[in-house]
Design a protein around this motif. Structure first.
Motif, PDB file in Angstrom:
ATOM      1  N   GLY A   1      -4.443   5.482 -12.817  1.00 11.26           N
ATOM      2  CA  GLY A   1      -5.776   5.242 -12.290  1.00 11.26           C
ATOM      3  C   GLY A   1      -6.695   4.994 -13.470  1.00 11.26           C
ATOM      4  O   GLY A   1      -6.623   5.729 -14.463  1.00 11.26           O
TER       5      GLY A   1
ATOM      6  N   TYR B   1      -6.972   5.740  -4.296  1.00  9.32           N
ATOM      7  CA  TYR B   1      -7.997   6.654  -3.798  1.00  9.32           C
ATOM      8  C   TYR B   1      -7.508   8.083  -4.022  1.00  9.32           C
ATOM      9  O   TYR B   1      -6.394   8.429  -3.634  1.00  9.32           O
TER      10      TYR B   1
ATOM     11  N   CYS C   1       0.840  -1.192   0.000  1.00  8.56           N
ATOM     12  CA  CYS C   1       0.000   0.000   0.000  1.00  8.56           C
ATOM     13  C   CYS C   1       0.881   1.251   0.000  1.00  8.56           C
ATOM     14  O   CYS C   1       2.092   1.164   0.192  1.00  8.56           O
TER      15      CYS C   1
ATOM     16  N   THR D   1     -12.342   6.278  -5.937  1.00 11.42           N
ATOM     17  CA  THR D   1     -11.377   5.186  -5.945  1.00 11.42           C
ATOM     18  C   THR D   1     -11.375   4.563  -7.329  1.00 11.42           C
ATOM     19  O   THR D   1     -12.438   4.351  -7.924  1.00 11.42           O
ATOM     20  N   TYR D   2     -10.173   4.277  -7.832  1.00 10.52           N
ATOM     21  CA  TYR D   2     -10.011   3.743  -9.178  1.00 10.52           C
ATOM     22  C   TYR D   2      -9.156   2.477  -9.152  1.00 10.52           C
ATOM     23  O   TYR D   2      -8.311   2.310  -8.274  1.00 10.52           O
ATOM     24  N   ARG D   3      -9.357   1.634 -10.151  1.00  8.38           N
ATOM     25  CA  ARG D   3      -8.454   0.523 -10.404  1.00  8.38           C
ATOM     26  C   ARG D   3      -7.116   1.154 -10.777  1.00  8.38           C
ATOM     27  O   ARG D   3      -7.072   2.182 -11.441  1.00  8.38           O
ATOM     28  N   SER D   4      -6.024   0.546 -10.337  1.00 18.41           N
ATOM     29  CA  SER D   4      -4.733   1.200 -10.542  1.00 18.41           C
ATOM     30  C   SER D   4      -3.650   0.205 -10.937  1.00 18.41           C
ATOM     31  O   SER D   4      -3.722  -0.979 -10.608  1.00 18.41           O
TER      32      SER D   4
ATOM     33  N   CYS E   1      -7.455   5.097 -18.846  1.00 15.53           N
ATOM     34  CA  CYS E   1      -6.511   5.297 -17.746  1.00 15.53           C
ATOM     35  C   CYS E   1      -5.850   6.661 -17.864  1.00 15.53           C
ATOM     36  O   CYS E   1      -5.621   7.155 -18.967  1.00 15.53           O
TER      37      CYS E   1
ATOM     38  N   ARG F   1      -0.771  -4.252  -9.364  1.00 14.71           N
ATOM     39  CA  ARG F   1      -2.182  -3.901  -9.558  1.00 14.71           C
ATOM     40  C   ARG F   1      -2.886  -3.788  -8.208  1.00 14.71           C
ATOM     41  O   ARG F   1      -2.672  -4.596  -7.323  1.00 14.71           O
ATOM     42  N   GLY F   2      -3.738  -2.760  -8.097  1.00  8.48           N
ATOM     43  CA  GLY F   2      -4.494  -2.530  -6.874  1.00  8.48           C
ATOM     44  C   GLY F   2      -5.491  -1.420  -7.095  1.00  8.48           C
ATOM     45  O   GLY F   2      -6.040  -1.277  -8.188  1.00  8.48           O
ATOM     46  N   LYS F   3      -5.719  -0.613  -6.068  1.00  9.80           N
ATOM     47  CA  LYS F   3      -6.667   0.505  -6.141  1.00  9.80           C
ATOM     48  C   LYS F   3      -5.977   1.783  -5.681  1.00  9.80           C
ATOM     49  O   LYS F   3      -5.095   1.758  -4.837  1.00  9.80           O
TER      50      LYS F   3
END
Length: 144
Positions: free
Chosen positions: A129, A105, A53, A112-115, A135, A101-103
């Motif tokens: 994001g 904010y 994170c 919040t976006y896929r990242s 993207c 890959r994660g999210k």
């Protein structure tokens, strides 16, 4: 005729093992302190349980409501009173080859976006994001 001894087998396997270990070492290099593209904050990327994170570690530009800036744009009303400093804005990141890959904010919008995160170089990080297939990316610089 050469006889395969345990030491010869080990000598042959060590370079192969190092070849497979290299991607994991490269993937770990996203860890550290990163200055955002807008140069307004430092995000510290590190292990958080089973994933990676990124938390707002330091402000380089004081937010409108001071260093105690609250998460006023959060869609969850219960979280609007939390202080942004120390808040995880990158969550749930796991490696997928050279990409993590994660999210992400965005406290400025409360969304919040896929990242995806990947290294451009040892001192440059590409942070994206995404919504569906669209993207937007930023280049972050490693803090010294």
């Amino acid at each position: 005729m050469s006889i395969l001894t345990p030491s010869k087998i080990a000598a042959a396997l060590i370079p192969a093992a190092m070849l497979f270990a290299t991607p994991a070492l490269a993937a770990d290099s996203i860890h550290g302190n990163w200055i955002t593209q807008d140069r307004d904050a430092v995000v510290k990327i590190s292990k958080c349980g089973a994933t990676v994170c990124g938390r707002i570690h330091k402000y380089l530009v004081t937010p409108p409501n001071g260093v105690g800036q609250k998460d006023i744009n959060n869609p969850d009303k219960k979280l609007r009173n939390r202080t942004l400093l120390g808040t995880a804005i990158l969550t749930g990141f796991t490696p997928d080859g050279d990409i993590w890959r994660g999210k992400v904010y965005d406290p400025k919008t409360g969304k919040t976006y896929r990242s995806e995160v990947s290294l451009n170089s040892a001192n440059s990080l590409k942070m994206k994001g995404c919504v569906a297939f669209l993207c937007q990316g930023q280049n972050w610089t490693r803090a010294k």
